[in-house]
Design a protein around this motif. Structure first.
Motif, mmCIF file in Angstrom:
data_model
loop_
_atom_site.group_PDB
_atom_site.id
_atom_site.type_symbol
_atom_site.label_atom_id
_atom_site.label_comp_id
_atom_site.label_asym_id
_atom_site.label_seq_id
_atom_site.Cartn_x
_atom_site.Cartn_y
_atom_site.Cartn_z
ATOM 1 N N ALA A 14 36.098 42.839 39.397
ATOM 2 C CA ALA A 14 36.970 44.008 39.246
ATOM 3 C C ALA A 14 37.466 44.141 37.811
ATOM 4 C CB ALA A 14 38.154 43.910 40.210
ATOM 5 N N THR A 18 36.530 47.321 35.428
ATOM 6 C CA THR A 18 37.589 48.113 34.808
ATOM 7 C C THR A 18 37.276 48.333 33.332
ATOM 8 O OG1 THR A 18 39.226 47.282 36.377
ATOM 9 C CG2 THR A 18 40.080 48.174 34.297
ATOM 10 N N SER A 26 41.023 45.070 30.516
ATOM 11 C CA SER A 26 41.893 45.228 31.682
ATOM 12 C C SER A 26 43.364 45.078 31.281
ATOM 13 C CB SER A 26 41.506 44.250 32.807
ATOM 14 O OG SER A 26 41.601 42.907 32.376
ATOM 15 N N LYS A 30 46.205 47.929 31.973
ATOM 16 C CA LYS A 30 47.537 47.621 32.523
ATOM 17 C C LYS A 30 48.626 48.177 31.626
ATOM 18 C CE LYS A 30 49.545 43.714 31.633
ATOM 19 N NZ LYS A 30 50.840 43.976 30.999
ATOM 20 N N LEU A 47 47.798 53.961 40.506
ATOM 21 C CA LEU A 47 47.550 53.733 41.931
ATOM 22 C C LEU A 47 46.457 54.661 42.459
ATOM 23 C CD1 LEU A 47 51.189 53.211 43.243
ATOM 24 C CD2 LEU A 47 49.392 51.488 42.989
ATOM 25 N N VAL A 50 43.137 53.225 41.304
ATOM 26 C CA VAL A 50 42.809 52.034 42.098
ATOM 27 C C VAL A 50 42.320 52.441 43.486
ATOM 28 C CG1 VAL A 50 43.817 50.009 43.221
ATOM 29 C CG2 VAL A 50 44.324 50.481 40.823
ATOM 30 N N THR A 51 42.975 53.425 44.086
ATOM 31 C CA THR A 51 42.585 53.901 45.419
ATOM 32 C C THR A 51 41.199 54.537 45.397
ATOM 33 O OG1 THR A 51 44.899 54.262 45.998
ATOM 34 C CG2 THR A 51 43.258 55.419 47.325
ATOM 35 N N ALA A 54 38.605 51.819 44.957
ATOM 36 C CA ALA A 54 38.393 51.085 46.205
ATOM 37 C C ALA A 54 37.531 51.889 47.170
ATOM 38 C CB ALA A 54 39.732 50.729 46.849
ATOM 39 N N ALA A 59 36.327 48.120 42.706
ATOM 40 C CA ALA A 59 37.732 47.764 42.504
ATOM 41 C C ALA A 59 38.129 47.872 41.041
ATOM 42 C CB ALA A 59 37.978 46.345 43.009
ATOM 43 N N VAL A 60 39.374 48.284 40.814
ATOM 44 C CA VAL A 60 39.968 48.384 39.484
ATOM 45 C C VAL A 60 41.038 47.304 39.384
ATOM 46 C CG1 VAL A 60 41.344 49.858 37.964
ATOM 47 C CG2 VAL A 60 39.513 50.861 39.342
ATOM 48 N N ALA A 61 41.067 46.595 38.266
ATOM 49 C CA ALA A 61 42.041 45.523 38.071
ATOM 50 C C ALA A 61 43.005 45.887 36.955
ATOM 51 C CB ALA A 61 41.330 44.219 37.728
ATOM 52 N N SER A 62 44.280 45.878 37.251
ATOM 53 C CA SER A 62 45.290 46.228 36.249
ATOM 54 C C SER A 62 46.040 44.982 35.787
ATOM 55 C CB SER A 62 46.256 47.266 36.808
ATOM 56 O OG SER A 62 46.885 46.772 37.960
#
Length: 112
Positions: A14, A18, A26, A30, A47, A50-51, A54, A59-62
């Motif tokens: 993830a 990102t 990443s 963030k 958010l 990220v949604t 998903a 997946a996105v990682a913050s």
């Protein structure tokens, strides 16, 4: 890795996704969307991303640990995502690994 947390490989992927998906580390992702208290005015946008990620199976990682990698001409050639330790340590390992093979990293230096 022996005794590694079972989510570590997924988190590492993830983090790398990102970087490639947004052309930033990443950590920068963030810092762009989440303030020091874990919220901020751009949190709803983070958010939503990220949604959507998903839902798309990406997946996105913050959080730190994903490092964007460029060649000498500054073309994006990929990313390295590391997970399994503290986020700053993960990022440190990714930076050192990429730079060891001659890649330019974002971030350029470890926070450690």
């Amino acid at each position: 890795m022996v005794d590694c947390a079972t989510l570590a490989p997924d988190l590492a992927l993830a983090k790398a996704r990102t970087c490639v998906g947004f052309h930033m580390s990443s950590r920068t992702f963030k810092d762009s969307y989440v303030n020091g208290e874990g919220g901020g005015p751009k949190m709803p946008q983070a958010l939503a991303m990220v949604t959507i990620g998903a839902a798309a199976g990406q997946a996105v990682a913050s959080f730190p640990g994903g490092v964007l990698c460029r060649d000498g001409d500054m073309n994006v050639v990929g990313a390295i995502g590391v997970s399994g330790a503290r986020s700053d340590e993960d990022e440190h390992c990714a930076i050192l690994g990429a730079q060891a093979v001659g890649l330019v990293t974002e971030p350029a230096q470890s926070s450690l």
